[in-house]
Design a protein around this motif. Structure first.
Motif, short mmCIF file in Angstrom:
data_model
loop_
_atom_site.label_atom_id
_atom_site.label_comp_id
_atom_site.label_asym_id
_atom_site.label_seq_id
_atom_site.Cartn_x
_atom_site.Cartn_y
_atom_site.Cartn_z
N PHE A 7 0.84 -1.20 0.00
CA PHE A 7 0.00 0.00 0.00
C PHE A 7 0.87 1.25 0.00
O PHE A 7 0.64 2.17 -0.80
CB PHE A 7 -0.94 0.01 1.21
N ILE A 8 1.86 1.32 0.87
CA ILE A 8 2.70 2.51 0.97
C ILE A 8 3.48 2.72 -0.33
O ILE A 8 3.54 3.85 -0.85
CB ILE A 8 3.68 2.39 2.17
N ALA A 9 4.05 1.66 -0.89
CA ALA A 9 4.80 1.79 -2.14
C ALA A 9 3.91 2.30 -3.27
O ALA A 9 4.28 3.19 -4.03
CB ALA A 9 5.44 0.45 -2.52
N GLY A 10 2.71 1.74 -3.38
CA GLY A 10 1.78 2.19 -4.42
C GLY A 10 1.34 3.62 -4.21
O GLY A 10 1.26 4.41 -5.16
N ALA A 11 1.06 3.99 -2.97
CA ALA A 11 0.63 5.36 -2.67
C ALA A 11 1.74 6.36 -2.96
O ALA A 11 1.50 7.45 -3.48
CB ALA A 11 0.18 5.45 -1.21
N LEU A 12 2.98 5.99 -2.63
CA LEU A 12 4.11 6.88 -2.93
C LEU A 12 4.29 7.05 -4.44
O LEU A 12 4.54 8.15 -4.92
CB LEU A 12 5.40 6.33 -2.30
N LEU A 34 0.71 9.22 5.00
CA LEU A 34 1.03 7.79 4.95
C LEU A 34 1.76 7.33 6.21
O LEU A 34 1.50 6.23 6.72
CB LEU A 34 1.85 7.46 3.71
N LEU A 35 2.65 8.16 6.72
CA LEU A 35 3.33 7.84 7.98
C LEU A 35 2.31 7.69 9.11
O LEU A 35 2.37 6.75 9.90
CB LEU A 35 4.32 8.95 8.35
N ARG A 36 1.40 8.63 9.16
CA ARG A 36 0.39 8.60 10.22
C ARG A 36 -0.54 7.40 10.07
O ARG A 36 -0.91 6.76 11.06
CB ARG A 36 -0.41 9.90 10.19
N LEU A 37 -0.90 7.08 8.85
CA LEU A 37 -1.75 5.91 8.60
C LEU A 37 -1.03 4.63 9.03
O LEU A 37 -1.62 3.78 9.70
CB LEU A 37 -2.12 5.85 7.11
N ALA A 38 0.22 4.50 8.64
CA ALA A 38 0.99 3.31 9.01
C ALA A 38 1.16 3.23 10.52
O ALA A 38 1.05 2.15 11.11
CB ALA A 38 2.34 3.31 8.31
N GLN A 39 1.41 4.36 11.15
CA GLN A 39 1.57 4.37 12.61
C GLN A 39 0.29 3.91 13.29
O GLN A 39 0.33 3.11 14.22
CB GLN A 39 1.92 5.77 13.08
N GLN A 62 -9.33 4.10 5.24
CA GLN A 62 -8.94 5.11 6.23
C GLN A 62 -8.22 6.31 5.64
O GLN A 62 -8.31 7.41 6.19
CB GLN A 62 -8.05 4.47 7.30
N LEU A 63 -7.49 6.14 4.54
CA LEU A 63 -6.65 7.23 4.03
C LEU A 63 -7.44 8.50 3.68
O LEU A 63 -7.05 9.58 4.11
CB LEU A 63 -5.81 6.76 2.83
N PRO A 64 -8.52 8.43 2.91
CA PRO A 64 -9.22 9.69 2.59
C PRO A 64 -9.72 10.44 3.83
O PRO A 64 -9.61 11.66 3.91
CB PRO A 64 -10.39 9.24 1.70
N ASP A 65 -10.23 9.70 4.81
CA ASP A 65 -10.70 10.35 6.04
C ASP A 65 -9.54 10.97 6.82
O ASP A 65 -9.67 12.07 7.37
CB ASP A 65 -11.45 9.36 6.93
#
Length: 180
Positions: A106-111, A131-136, A155-158
């Motif tokens: 997910f992180i790689a694709g989002a980046l 993305l850092l906050r989402l992963a945390q 969760q990302l859009p919210d």
């Protein structure tokens, strides 16, 4: 490392300084004291030995234009749509040790999408911070379930909306006390 209560930071700053004073935070971490000091009309100097802390504090205190907000929101929705499905597109994944595969994908694709969709460095920095906050959030063991791409996508859009609203509130509060 510890989270610093905004209420405590604001109270201490208000008790021990006056508006227009310069306040030094030599261990600024994520910038909570910097944000609260700005909102009370102080001038702040923050430093930290940790480059990630500097990055997060910088992003949290860099205003974005309404167009930047629109672009970042569109990015978050595209990431959710593209990476939340059953078969995400193949992306080159960075070599990250001890990170669950779903998080890494997910992180790689989002980046990759941020590099493609967001033309300005300030927008890409904001996206990386989200993305850092989402992963945390997902890795701090609050959910008691393994992280899933679909959950990240939900969760990302919210989270981006929440972060942009917080940045707008910071900008508004700063203007009210005369901080540009």
């Amino acid at each position: 490392p510890a989270r610093f209560s905004p209420d405590i930071a604001r109270t201490v700053i208000e008790l021990f300084s006056k508006p227009d004073d310069v306040v030094l935070d030599p261990f600024m971490g994520g910038g909570t004291a910097i944000i609260e000091g700005l909102c009370t009309g102080r001038h702040l100097i923050g430093s930290d030995i940790n480059a990630l802390a500097h990055f997060v504090a910088s992003v949290r205190t860099t205003p974005l234009s309404s167009n930047d907000g629109i672009e970042v929101r569109m990015w978050a929705l595209e990431v959710a749509d593209t990476l939340g499905g059953a078969a995400p597109p193949r992306v080159e994944r960075p070599r990250i040790v001890n990170l669950p595969g779903a998080v890494e994908t997910f992180i790689a694709g989002a980046l990759a999408l941020s590099d493609h969709m967001l033309p300005y460095a300030r927008q890409r920095a904001f996206a990386r911070c989200a993305l850092l906050r989402l992963a945390q959030r997902s890795l701090d063991c609050r959910d008691f379930v393994a992280p899933r791409r679909q959950r990240f996508a939900e969760q990302l859009p919210d989270l981006v909306d929440e972060m942009l609203d917080g940045l707008d509130e910071l900008t508004k509060r700063c203007r009210e006390v005369g901080v540009t």
